[in-house]
Design an enzyme around this catalytic site. Structure first.
Site, PDB file in Angstrom:
ATOM      1  N   GLN A 174     -32.536  91.202  47.908  1.00  0.00           N
ATOM      2  CA  GLN A 174     -32.668  92.604  47.486  1.00  0.00           C
ATOM      3  C   GLN A 174     -33.044  92.676  45.993  1.00  0.00           C
ATOM      4  OE1 GLN A 174     -32.585  93.273  50.359  1.00  0.00           O
ATOM      5  NE2 GLN A 174     -30.828  92.191  51.175  1.00  0.00           N
ATOM      6  N   GLY A 175     -33.971  93.541  45.696  1.00  0.00           N
ATOM      7  CA  GLY A 175     -34.442  93.687  44.320  1.00  0.00           C
ATOM      8  C   GLY A 175     -35.672  92.849  44.019  1.00  0.00           C
ATOM      9  N   ASP A 176     -35.988  91.928  44.915  1.00  0.00           N
ATOM     10  CA  ASP A 176     -37.193  91.105  44.752  1.00  0.00           C
ATOM     11  C   ASP A 176     -38.406  91.735  45.426  1.00  0.00           C
ATOM     12  OD1 ASP A 176     -35.978  88.953  43.361  1.00  0.00           O
ATOM     13  OD2 ASP A 176     -35.234  88.114  45.247  1.00  0.00           O
ATOM     14  N   SER A 177     -38.190  92.731  46.221  1.00  0.00           N
ATOM     15  CA  SER A 177     -39.280  93.328  47.001  1.00  0.00           C
ATOM     16  C   SER A 177     -40.504  93.634  46.159  1.00  0.00           C
ATOM     17  CB  SER A 177     -38.821  94.626  47.660  1.00  0.00           C
ATOM     18  OG  SER A 177     -38.208  94.343  48.875  1.00  0.00           O
ATOM     19  N   ASP A 216     -46.930  96.438  54.348  1.00  0.00           N
ATOM     20  CA  ASP A 216     -46.024  96.923  53.298  1.00  0.00           C
ATOM     21  C   ASP A 216     -46.588  96.630  51.897  1.00  0.00           C
ATOM     22  OD1 ASP A 216     -43.792  97.840  51.967  1.00  0.00           O
ATOM     23  OD2 ASP A 216     -42.494  96.150  52.547  1.00  0.00           O
ATOM     24  N   HIS A 255     -42.762  99.977  50.455  1.00  0.00           N
ATOM     25  CA  HIS A 255     -41.410 100.545  50.575  1.00  0.00           C
ATOM     26  C   HIS A 255     -40.753 100.736  49.209  1.00  0.00           C
ATOM     27  CE1 HIS A 255     -39.610  96.353  50.647  1.00  0.00           C
ATOM     28  NE2 HIS A 255     -38.631  96.981  50.035  1.00  0.00           N
TER      29      HIS A 255
HETATM   30  N1  ARG Z   1     -36.149  94.684  51.198  1.00  0.00           N
HETATM   31  C1  ARG Z   1     -35.713  93.896  50.086  1.00  0.00           C
HETATM   32  C2  ARG Z   1     -35.994  94.627  48.811  1.00  0.00           C
HETATM   33  O1  ARG Z   1     -36.299  95.777  48.885  1.00  0.00           O
HETATM   34  C3  ARG Z   1     -36.303  92.534  50.089  1.00  0.00           C
HETATM   35  C4  ARG Z   1     -35.607  91.700  51.041  1.00  0.00           C
HETATM   36  C5  ARG Z   1     -36.180  90.361  51.178  1.00  0.00           C
HETATM   37  N2  ARG Z   1     -35.249  89.628  51.939  1.00  0.00           N
HETATM   38  C6  ARG Z   1     -35.367  88.353  52.250  1.00  0.00           C
HETATM   39  N3  ARG Z   1     -34.386  87.809  52.879  1.00  0.00           N
HETATM   40  N4  ARG Z   1     -36.420  87.650  51.928  1.00  0.00           N
HETATM   41  O2  ARG Z   1     -35.796  94.119  47.716  1.00  0.00           O
END
Ligand code: ARG
Length: 276
Positions: free
Chosen positions: A230-233, A136, A83
């Site tokens: 967010q940002g860790d993905s 993913d 993603h």
């Molecule tokens: N979708 C988020 C990203 O793009 C990562 C989210 C992870 N969230 C969590 N609660 N572990 O950075």
């Protein structure tokens, strides 16, 4: 859950580009989120397989253009989340992003330390399903090899590191508060690998998404407080010295009863033929 990811990224874009138009607050995120939340700063030199995925064109230069994380799985390849390289996150099709980079050895994104390497090829997991978020993962090929010492082994299927109760660490430059505070330096948090049933109950297939044990890993703390955000993905979840997952999704960050969901590394390692 698709919505969830898109929202995550509008957040990142708004931050990096200084745009003021996009809503950051997610339902439930204002109060309960404490988020890499609940961890602390670490040195990338001690965890050299953690890399930032970046595009200054898309996300601005203040934090080196960082928008996702990744893990070095061979001298010339990095695993990240699928993603992270879709148009929902990038804002344009991947083919229009001319400056996709992997940044290795840079602890503080405001500096120029370490290596900034051009991505010469991107291969999205052919089994990635953007509506369920299953599989993913994407494999980035680097234009220049990294040192062998940066490489982390990928856990195989049935690896003991997947056992519920195992302590794991998650790494990233993402939101540390759940409120859009993106880190300048690398952070990590310790979380437990949780039984699949915990995430199956948390995410039975409602608006938050559906947990699929074959392709996902469940990790967090029952009481919340420690999580990716967010940002860790795309960033690594590591246990017993092996890569077991990639940050993928969750409901808010660090909320009790809402563990983090990770791409199961053993599953994509096979699909991407990293390990033959
Ligand atoms: N979708 C988020 C990203 O793009 C990562 C989210 C992870 N969230 C969590 N609660 N572990 O950075």
């Amino acid at each position: 859950m698709r919505r969830h990811i898109a929202r995550a990224w509008t957040g990142a874009v708004a931050l990096a580009a200084g745009a003021a138009v996009l809503p950051l607050a997610a339902p439930g995120s204002a109060v309960a989120d404490s988020v890499v939340i609940g961890g602390g700063p670490v040195q990338v030199s001690e965890h050299p397989w953690v890399v930032a995925i970046a595009s200054r064109d898309r996300f601005g230069g203040t934090r080196s253009g960082q928008f996702c994380g990744g893990a070095v799985v061979s001298r010339t390849t990095v695993l990240t989340a699928a993603h992270c390289v879709d148009s929902g996150v990038l804002g344009v099709p991947l083919s229009e992003v001319r400056d996709l980079k992997v940044i290795a050895g840079r602890n503080d994104l405001r500096t120029s330390e370490g290596d900034e390497i051009t991505v010469s090829n991107v291969r999205t997991n052919p089994e990635y399903n953007s509506s369920t978020n299953s599989g993913d993962a994407a494999l980035l090929t680097l234009a220049k090899p990294l040192p062998e010492s940066y490489v982390i082994p990928v856990a195989g299927r049935g690896d003991a590191a997947y056992r519920a109760g195992t302590i794991a660490a998650v790494y990233g430059w993402g939101d540390t508060t759940g409120g859009g505070q993106y880190a300048n330096s690398l952070h990590a948090a310790h979380v437990h690998v949780l039984a699949d049933t915990v995430c199956e109950e948390a995410y039975p297939g409602s608006a938050d998404g559906k947990y699929l044990a074959a392709t996902m890993v469940c990790a967090g703390e029952r009481q919340g407080g420690k999580d990716a955000c967010q940002g860790d993905s795309g960033g690594p979840l590591v246990a017993q010295g092996r890569l077991i997952g990639l940050v993928s999704w969750g409901s808010g960050c660090g909320r009790p009863g809402r563990p983090g969901v990770y791409t199961r590394a053993s599953d994509v390692a096979k699909i991407l033929r990293i390990r033959g």
